[in-house]
Design a protein around this motif. Structure first.
Motif, PDB file in Angstrom:
ATOM      1  N   VAL A  51     -12.295   4.771  -7.367  1.00 33.98           N
ATOM      2  CA  VAL A  51     -10.746   4.636  -7.208  1.00 33.98           C
ATOM      3  C   VAL A  51     -10.295   5.893  -6.515  1.00 33.98           C
ATOM      4  O   VAL A  51     -10.610   6.916  -7.094  1.00 33.98           O
ATOM      5  CB  VAL A  51     -10.128   4.240  -8.421  1.00 33.98           C
ATOM      6  CG1 VAL A  51      -8.587   4.177  -8.463  1.00 33.98           C
ATOM      7  CG2 VAL A  51     -10.695   3.070  -9.260  1.00 33.98           C
ATOM      8  N   ARG A  52      -9.558   5.803  -5.275  1.00 34.09           N
ATOM      9  CA  ARG A  52      -8.960   6.889  -4.867  1.00 34.09           C
ATOM     10  C   ARG A  52      -7.575   6.996  -5.099  1.00 34.09           C
ATOM     11  O   ARG A  52      -6.726   5.879  -4.701  1.00 34.09           O
ATOM     12  CB  ARG A  52      -9.185   6.899  -3.336  1.00 34.09           C
ATOM     13  CG  ARG A  52      -8.975   8.356  -2.575  1.00 34.09           C
ATOM     14  CD  ARG A  52      -9.393   8.286  -1.101  1.00 34.09           C
ATOM     15  NE  ARG A  52     -10.783   8.059  -1.096  1.00 34.09           N
ATOM     16  CZ  ARG A  52     -11.767   8.863  -1.086  1.00 34.09           C
ATOM     17  NH1 ARG A  52     -11.359  10.221  -1.168  1.00 34.09           N
ATOM     18  NH2 ARG A  52     -13.152   8.776  -0.731  1.00 34.09           N
TER      19      ARG A  52
ATOM     20  N   ALA B  38      -5.645  13.204  -2.377  1.00 38.54           N
ATOM     21  CA  ALA B  38      -6.836  12.163  -2.633  1.00 38.54           C
ATOM     22  C   ALA B  38      -7.919  12.502  -3.419  1.00 38.54           C
ATOM     23  O   ALA B  38      -8.735  13.195  -3.125  1.00 38.54           O
ATOM     24  CB  ALA B  38      -7.477  12.139  -1.022  1.00 38.54           C
TER      25      ALA B  38
ATOM     26  N   LYS C 190       0.855  -1.258   0.030  1.00 40.71           N
ATOM     27  CA  LYS C 190       0.019  -0.111   0.122  1.00 40.71           C
ATOM     28  C   LYS C 190       0.816   1.383   0.051  1.00 40.71           C
ATOM     29  O   LYS C 190       1.918   1.193   0.734  1.00 40.71           O
ATOM     30  CB  LYS C 190      -0.921   0.084   1.320  1.00 40.71           C
ATOM     31  CG  LYS C 190      -1.808   1.017   1.247  1.00 40.71           C
ATOM     32  CD  LYS C 190      -2.913   1.220   2.267  1.00 40.71           C
ATOM     33  CE  LYS C 190      -3.843   2.273   2.357  1.00 40.71           C
ATOM     34  NZ  LYS C 190      -4.806   2.250   3.625  1.00 40.71           N
TER      35      LYS C 190
ATOM     36  N   SER D 291      -2.764  -1.479 -13.586  1.00 37.94           N
ATOM     37  CA  SER D 291      -1.289  -1.343 -12.474  1.00 37.94           C
ATOM     38  C   SER D 291      -0.056  -1.484 -13.432  1.00 37.94           C
ATOM     39  O   SER D 291       0.004  -2.120 -14.234  1.00 37.94           O
ATOM     40  CB  SER D 291      -1.436  -2.457 -11.291  1.00 37.94           C
ATOM     41  OG  SER D 291      -2.631  -2.251 -10.594  1.00 37.94           O
TER      42      SER D 291
ATOM     43  N   LEU E  74      -2.339   4.425  -5.825  1.00 39.23           N
ATOM     44  CA  LEU E  74      -3.757   3.874  -5.459  1.00 39.23           C
ATOM     45  C   LEU E  74      -3.930   3.845  -3.832  1.00 39.23           C
ATOM     46  O   LEU E  74      -2.790   3.483  -3.282  1.00 39.23           O
ATOM     47  CB  LEU E  74      -3.787   2.493  -5.923  1.00 39.23           C
ATOM     48  CG  LEU E  74      -4.990   1.753  -5.437  1.00 39.23           C
ATOM     49  CD1 LEU E  74      -6.124   2.256  -6.226  1.00 39.23           C
ATOM     50  CD2 LEU E  74      -4.906   0.341  -5.841  1.00 39.23           C
ATOM     51  N   LEU E  75      -4.786   4.679  -3.498  1.00 35.15           N
ATOM     52  CA  LEU E  75      -4.896   4.730  -2.073  1.00 35.15           C
ATOM     53  C   LEU E  75      -6.068   3.874  -1.790  1.00 35.15           C
ATOM     54  O   LEU E  75      -6.035   3.316  -0.441  1.00 35.15           O
ATOM     55  CB  LEU E  75      -5.359   6.033  -1.748  1.00 35.15           C
ATOM     56  CG  LEU E  75      -4.530   7.063  -2.036  1.00 35.15           C
ATOM     57  CD1 LEU E  75      -4.889   8.577  -1.610  1.00 35.15           C
ATOM     58  CD2 LEU E  75      -2.979   7.141  -1.114  1.00 35.15           C
ATOM     59  N   SER E  76      -7.006   3.591  -2.745  1.00 34.52           N
ATOM     60  CA  SER E  76      -8.004   2.505  -2.068  1.00 34.52           C
ATOM     61  C   SER E  76      -8.986   2.260  -3.403  1.00 34.52           C
ATOM     62  O   SER E  76      -8.903   3.168  -4.294  1.00 34.52           O
ATOM     63  CB  SER E  76      -9.091   2.879  -1.056  1.00 34.52           C
ATOM     64  OG  SER E  76      -9.639   4.075  -1.450  1.00 34.52           O
ATOM     65  N   ARG E  77      -9.679   1.076  -3.420  1.00 34.00           N
ATOM     66  CA  ARG E  77     -10.539   0.762  -4.467  1.00 34.00           C
ATOM     67  C   ARG E  77     -11.536  -0.030  -4.106  1.00 34.00           C
ATOM     68  O   ARG E  77     -11.316  -1.219  -3.391  1.00 34.00           O
ATOM     69  CB  ARG E  77      -9.662  -0.057  -5.779  1.00 34.00           C
ATOM     70  CG  ARG E  77     -10.335  -0.323  -6.857  1.00 34.00           C
ATOM     71  CD  ARG E  77      -9.638  -0.759  -8.070  1.00 34.00           C
ATOM     72  NE  ARG E  77     -10.494  -1.100  -9.107  1.00 34.00           N
ATOM     73  CZ  ARG E  77     -10.078  -1.931 -10.001  1.00 34.00           C
ATOM     74  NH1 ARG E  77      -9.014  -2.578 -10.118  1.00 34.00           N
ATOM     75  NH2 ARG E  77     -10.703  -2.008 -11.242  1.00 34.00           N
ATOM     76  N   ASP E  78     -12.863   0.688  -4.097  1.00 31.70           N
ATOM     77  CA  ASP E  78     -13.863  -0.348  -3.757  1.00 31.70           C
ATOM     78  C   ASP E  78     -15.398   0.323  -4.457  1.00 31.70           C
ATOM     79  O   ASP E  78     -15.006   0.646  -5.601  1.00 31.70           O
ATOM     80  CB  ASP E  78     -14.165   0.319  -2.212  1.00 31.70           C
ATOM     81  CG  ASP E  78     -14.262   1.677  -1.790  1.00 31.70           C
ATOM     82  OD1 ASP E  78     -14.797   2.394  -2.778  1.00 31.70           O
ATOM     83  OD2 ASP E  78     -13.797   2.105  -0.890  1.00 31.70           O
TER      84      ASP E  78
ATOM     85  N   THR F 170     -17.088   2.458  -4.177  1.00 36.48           N
ATOM     86  CA  THR F 170     -17.421   3.832  -4.451  1.00 36.48           C
ATOM     87  C   THR F 170     -16.524   4.366  -5.507  1.00 36.48           C
ATOM     88  O   THR F 170     -16.957   5.418  -6.224  1.00 36.48           O
ATOM     89  CB  THR F 170     -17.361   4.781  -3.184  1.00 36.48           C
ATOM     90  OG1 THR F 170     -15.655   4.512  -2.943  1.00 36.48           O
ATOM     91  CG2 THR F 170     -18.066   4.355  -2.265  1.00 36.48           C
TER      92      THR F 170
ATOM     93  N   LEU G  25     -10.903  11.125  -5.859  1.00 32.11           N
ATOM     94  CA  LEU G  25     -11.870  10.173  -5.975  1.00 32.11           C
ATOM     95  C   LEU G  25     -12.419  10.384  -7.258  1.00 32.11           C
ATOM     96  O   LEU G  25     -13.070  11.082  -7.768  1.00 32.11           O
ATOM     97  CB  LEU G  25     -12.832  10.212  -4.846  1.00 32.11           C
ATOM     98  CG  LEU G  25     -13.897   9.234  -5.052  1.00 32.11           C
ATOM     99  CD1 LEU G  25     -13.360   7.845  -4.943  1.00 32.11           C
ATOM    100  CD2 LEU G  25     -15.301   9.433  -4.064  1.00 32.11           C
TER     101      LEU G  25
END
Length: 811
Positions: A740-741, A749, A713, A762, A732-736, A738, A751
């Motif tokens: 991709v952040r 940050a 991470k 990637s 990449l901070l997060s992916r869910d 909602t 979004l």
């Protein structure tokens, strides 16, 4: 100084132990100029802002590219300096560009900043790129167009007046071209430069000094215009005039330069002193000493200039006479100047009342080196309490190489000195017969005059003190070094002491193992008794060490012993038993290995011993074993799991051995990109502190073999293609559900909602996928074990890198 990197004693020798690379700090060796500041890792390109192209905020800034192998933490940084005494300090440092892998940077004549980009990771991507950065508001400005036209124009066709005007231009490239063009015109430009030097523009005045210096190289008449500038009202003009006159070796300026040593400006004093160094003006010595007293070591850069000048203006005898001077700063400067002269008269300072001065003399004799002063340095061994001095004194004894020197090393090894130094003395005795070509302290190629020496000299020195070395009061490292010297020097008369150590339950397991292995090297009559005693010991380490010895001494029962150990021993003992089977000469070993391979196929071999079984089997010529191994390889080739061939590396490794791979392997050297908490290392990859507590063994193995499979991470770079075709690249901070952040160069940050995401790609890990190519499976297993041992999340700053791996190792 590259020798430090390969220092025989490890950890880069004095480079780290004496903190040579740190910014200035108390006690730092005075013979070097310390760095102003330690910047980010991976500097690979540098450019100075020319004065036009970007906004005025960047005036006077350096642009440095930092290539760390990972896009997430590489980029271009800017640094702005400010005067600090005779040198500079960093006024401001900031990231200019992030989210890129730049390798070099340059300003173009069009005002744009260009940088070359590696694309991704360490391996060659074959996708090199060149980017330009510019301010859209300035791109079409009249100023930039004018600069571009000027740079492209023919300066040889411009008049003197026009060139004189350009000496004050905002862009240094234009100013420099104007200076060079005027200088090429020779004597005719002396008046032009003189007028500019007297003018109001600060930058034009400096270029005038340099231009006059260029002309003076061919036309001495220009010197007459330069000398008066030593009295200019602008301090920087005076400094540059002093520097230029020194470069020109203008003896007529010597007395003025001496007077300039009392200037208020440190930069002027610095350049005046350096100029006098080049002139070798002997009458300057008293003024230099007065300046050294006044500086009193406060400004290290000024001290350097004074030392350089003193080395050129004073004789070795004059400098040696300063040993009785009341000023410690003067005595230190004398030592540093004598180091420059490489004069043996430096020995007058070895017993200086100021320990700092005495230490500097010792460093000079060993490190410079000053070979004629080795005897005096060697004599300091028993008089000094400074470990850095003692280390050099030990080295002097070794390099001198007489029987008396060997006796001195042995006596020191038996003293109450620091354990690390006693160990070094014993190591030097072990090296005595064949002195290495690399110096033990500085690591550079510096062979002794005698390439070989009589072994008997070191043996005769060591033998009498051995009884004093083996006992509970002697540290393990000293005793183990003594055992190593016994083996290397072939001291068969010491086998009694070794046998006593093997039998002594009060000794540490590592010490008893070393003694047993030394006995094995001699192959003496009492070896069997010691090996049997070790085999019956309560120490697992000692039993393991005895196993291959007993197998060799008793081949008729070896296979039976090994079979019993495989059945009831610990995984470590099973590892050793399998390795012994691989070398066994008894044909029954093949039958036993074949049985164990069948057990392996059935999942009945301890995971920690599986690799040892396979490697032992690979050493055998039995066709049945070879067929089993071939069938296994064929099955692995069909297995879609890329980790399948390496799963035998999950357990059983040695964390201690992993440190050599992590820190010193010439190809892997993980430490270049990874740190372990505060132990040090690079920042291109994630911090590995505590990774053994956070991740599974399989994860650790995968990160070594297939580094791009799961990227830590904060280090994964992705390219997001949006529904409208726009491409956004970032960390990449997060992916869910909602979306991709990302962290981009513009936003910390960002979004991107899931409804706008078309695809996410990637980039591969910055870590090259080469472990399986350059490391053996045993080494991979050790590396996994070392990573698994990193369970602490932080560590004391003063400890050395990866000492955690050594401390967490278990038998």
């Amino acid at each position: 100084r590259v020798g430090y990197q390969f220092n025989p004693r490890g950890n880069a020798g004095p480079w780290n132990s004496e903190k040579l690379w740190h910014p200035r700090h108390p006690g730092q060796p005075a013979y070097l100029l310390p760095p102003i500041v330690n910047i980010e890792d991976g500097p690979s390109g540098i450019a100075y802002y020319p004065g036009t192209g970007l906004t005025s905020d960047y005036a006077g800034q350096l642009f440095i590219t930092h290539f760390k192998g990972a896009i997430s933490n590489s980029g271009i940084f800017t640094y702005k300096m400010k005067p600090s005494g005779a040198s500079y300090a960093v006024e401001a440092a900031a990231p200019f560009l992030t989210g890129a892998l730049p390798t070099d940077v340059r300003f173009g004549p069009d005002g744009k900043l260009y940088y070359s980009d590696w694309a991704e990771g360490w391996p060659k991507s074959k996708r090199g790129r060149i980017y330009s950065i510019f301010d859209p508001k300035l791109a079409d400005s009249a100023e930039l167009k004018a600069v571009k036209a000027l740079i492209a124009s023919d300066f040889t066709k411009k008049s003197n007046d026009e060139l004189a005007t350009l000496l004050a231009h905002a862009d240094w490239r234009v100013r420099l071209e104007a200076q060079y063009s005027l200088a090429e015109r020779g004597a005719a430009s002396i008046a032009v430069f003189s007028k500019a030097a007297a003018g109001s523009n600060e930058l034009a005045r400096r270029h005038a000094v340099w231009g006059l210096g260029q002309i003076a190289r061919k036309t001495p008449a220009a010197l007459a215009a330069l000398r008066p500038l030593l009295a200019h009202t602008d301090a920087e003009v005076r400094a540059q005039a002093a520097k230029t006159l020194g470069d020109l070796h203008d003896a007529s300026s010597a007395e003025i330069l001496v007077a300039t040593l009392t200037e208020a400006s440190p930069r002027v004093r610095f350049h005046a002193a350096e100029a006098l160094a080049k002139l070798k003006h002997a009458p300057a010595a008293p003024a230099l000493l007065a300046s050294i007293r006044a500086n009193d070591n406060a400004d290290a850069t000024l001290r350097h200039a004074y030392v350089m000048s003193l080395a050129g203006c004073a004789t070795a005898e004059q400098l040696a006479a300063l040993a009785s001077d009341e000023s410690a700063a003067v005595r230190l400067a004398a030592v540093l100047a004598l180091r420059r002269q490489q004069s043996p008269t430096i020995t007058a300072f070895l017993a200086d009342k100021d320990a700092y001065v005495a230490k500097e003399a010792a460093l000079a004799i060993n490190d410079a080196p000053i070979a004629a002063a080795y005897p005096a340095l060697a004599d300091r061994l028993r008089q000094t309490r400074d470990e850095t001095v003692a280390l050099r004194a030990l080295n002097a004894h070794f390099r001198l190489g007489t029987p008396d020197n060997a006796a001195a090393l042995a006596a020191f090894a038996a003293s109450a000195a620091a354990a690390s130094l006693r160990e070094e003395a014993l190591d030097l005795l072990a090296l005595w017969p064949k002195p290495p070509a690399r110096d033990r302290v500085v690591g550079v190629f510096r062979p002794t005059t005698d390439k070989t020496r009589p072994t008997e000299v070191a043996a005769a020195a060591l033998a009498p003190i051995l009884p004093r070395l083996f006992g509970a009061s002697t540290p393990d490292n000293v005793q183990i070094a003594a055992v190593g010297a016994i083996r290397t020097l072939g001291l068969k008369d010491s086998v009694g002491e070794l046998a006593t150590v093997v039998a002594d339950n009060a000794q540490s397991p590592s010490m008893r193992v070393a003694a047993l292995q030394a006995l094995d090297g001699f192959d003496v009559a009492g070896l069997s008794t010691s090996a049997d005693l070790a085999a019956a010991s309560n120490s697992p380490e000692l039993r393991l060490a005895a196993l291959p010895i007993n197998s060799r001494l008793h081949p008729e029962s070896a296979v039976a012993r090994l079979s019993d150990l495989i059945g009831r021993g610990t995984p470590k003992e099973q590892q050793t038993a399998f390795r012994a089977l691989g070398a066994a000469k008894d044909p029954q070993a093949d039958d036993l290995l074949l049985t164990q391979l069948q057990r392996f196929a059935a999942g009945e071999i301890a995971p920690a011993a599986q690799l040892d079984l396979l490697e032992a089997a690979a050493l055998r010529d039995d066709p049945r074993i070879r067929q089993v191994l071939a069938d296994r390889e064929a099955a692995l080739a069909q297995n879609p799991d890329p980790l399948a061939p390496f799963r035998v590396c999950l357990e059983g490794g040695d964390p201690v051995k992993s440190r050599r791979i992590f820190s010193n392997d010439p190809v892997m050297q993980c430490m270049r990109c990874h740190r372990v908490g505060e132990y040090g290392g690079g920042d291109a990859g994630p911090d590995l502190a505590g990774i053994g507590a956070r991740e599974s063994l399989e994860y650790l193995l995968e990160s070594v073999i297939k580094p791009s499979a799961k990227i830590a991470k904060g280090f994964e770079i992705v390219s997001v293609t949006k529904a409208d075709g726009e491409v956004v690249v970032g960390t990449l901070l997060s992916r869910d559900t909602t979306g991709v952040r990302l962290k981009t160069s513009d936003q910390d940050a960002l979004l991107i909602p899931a409804s706008q995401v078309k695809s996410v790609e990637s980039a591969p890990s910055a870590m090259p996928e080469i472990a399986a190519l350059v490391l053996s499976k045993a080494q991979i297993r050790d590396l996994v074990a070392g990573l698994a041992s990193l369970t602490e999340t932080s560590a004391p700053r003063e400890k050395q890198p990866l000492r955690a791996m050594r401390q967490s190792a278990t038998p």
